[in-house]
Design a protein around this motif. Structure first.
Motif: not given
Ligand code: 13P
Ligand code: SF4
Length: 323
Positions: A80-95, A62-73
């Motif tokens: 593995k099953l990688v869960l992202c508690p809120d997939p809408a958690a983006g990042c202005s820098l990644a955007d 369970v990756m509690c951070g932002v979406h790119f961190m879950a993607e990196t996992c």
């Protein structure tokens, strides 16, 4: 059927029970809320989280951070099953760096290699030669051939700092983090007048004038390490306010003073939940309830297109080998 616990301590206990049942591990970034950092198995900066995701034997992350961190996992642990508690958690820098724009820029600059900050989508990483974090950017760039022509993105402030400390002349993408760009020299000078003995710590995503007045410049983990080892009792902290939880936990006898942003909170219309604007609203989208639901339901799961994943994992692995 068991009801979802409603109070915080019962919810935390239920989350830990679900972790045992599902053989899951909770990874959390320092910018998440204190209650999430307390329930997590492991907290860290982007580099430490990537390393942990690559090394864990857990079946579920369970990756509690932002979406790119879950993607990196997911890229590092595709089985593995990688869960992202809120997939809408983006990042202005990644955007600030779309893969199609980077592709066009690369085509316009033949012979250049691409160094990308970890705060990027998997599609951008797929166009990248080596990934860096703020914790290892200098070390990685120092190992690249001296005559290499390099495009660095998307964080302009980090890239310009790395140019300065490595003597490189990398072409810089003009992206930035909306949280770190709000810190100003004026606010730091004001706090320094109030606390003349305080050490000023700033994240490398801050603007050059802010970094110029900082005593410690680095990643979130660098700040923690410094505060633990240094005898100073007061620290002015120019990064997302979530780090204060772990700073205070590890250094209970020291005082940490968050730098307020340049923009007063009443003028901030970008999000509703934050009260100080030195919070990343995306990181704060993680909640205990969403972690509980994700573990219980086995979703939202992060998936990466296999063709992109095959390319995107390589520059991350290269980074882990070089740092
Ligand atoms: P760190 O690598 O220092 O954890 O930073 C990640 C980040 O998103 C900073 O805004
Ligand atoms: Fe992205 Fe900035 Fe939030 Fe870090 S603090 S996750 S760089 S938006």
């Amino acid at each position: 059927m068991l009801k979802t616990p409603t109070n915080v301590s019962d919810l935390k206990a239920a989350i830990r029970d679900l972790c045992r049942e599902k053989q899951a591990i909770i990874l959390a970034h320092y910018y998440t809320t204190g209650d999430i950092q307390e329930v997590a198995d492991f907290i860290g900066d982007s580099l430490a989280l990537a390393r942990k995701a690559a090394a864990t034997y857990a079946k579920v992350i369970v990756m509690c951070g932002v979406h790119f961190m879950a993607e990196t996992c997911k890229l590092l642990s595709p089985e593995k099953l990688v869960l992202c508690p809120d997939p809408a958690a983006g990042c202005s820098l990644a955007d600030s760096c779309r893969a199609e724009d980077l592709k066009k820029f690369k085509d316009e600059h033949p012979g250049y290699m691409v160094v990308s900050y970890v705060n990027t989508t998997a599609a951008v990483k797929a166009l990248t030669d080596v990934v860096v974090t703020s914790g290892n950017a200098k070390k990685v760039v120092d190992q690249l051939p001296k005559d290499a022509k390099i495009i660095f993105g998307p964080d302009y402030n980090l890239g310009s700092y790395i140019n300065e400390v490595t003597g490189r002349d990398m072409l810089l993408w003009n992206g930035g983090c909306h949280v770190h760009e709000r810190f100003s020299v004026e606010q730091i000078v004001r706090l320094k007048k109030e606390h003349p003995e305080a050490v000023v710590m700033a994240h490398l995503e801050c603007k050059a004038p802010v970094l110029a007045v900082a005593d410690v410049k680095g990643s979130t983990a660098d700040m923690l390490k410094y505060a633990k080892q240094n005898s100073a009792k007061q620290y002015i902290v120019a990064t997302e306010a979530g780090i204060l939880h772990e700073l205070q936990r590890q250094c209970p006898d020291k005082e940490f003073i968050p730098v307020p942003p340049e923009i007063p909170s009443e003028e901030c219309d970008s999000h509703s939940s934050c009260t100080s604007c030195n919070e990343c609203q995306y990181m704060k989208m993680n909640t205990l309830q969403k972690i509980y639901d994700a573990l219980k339901n086995g979703q939202p799961a992060v998936e990466v297109d296999p063709e992109i994943a095959e390319l995107a994992v390589k520059p991350i692995e290269r980074m882990l080998q070089m740092s």
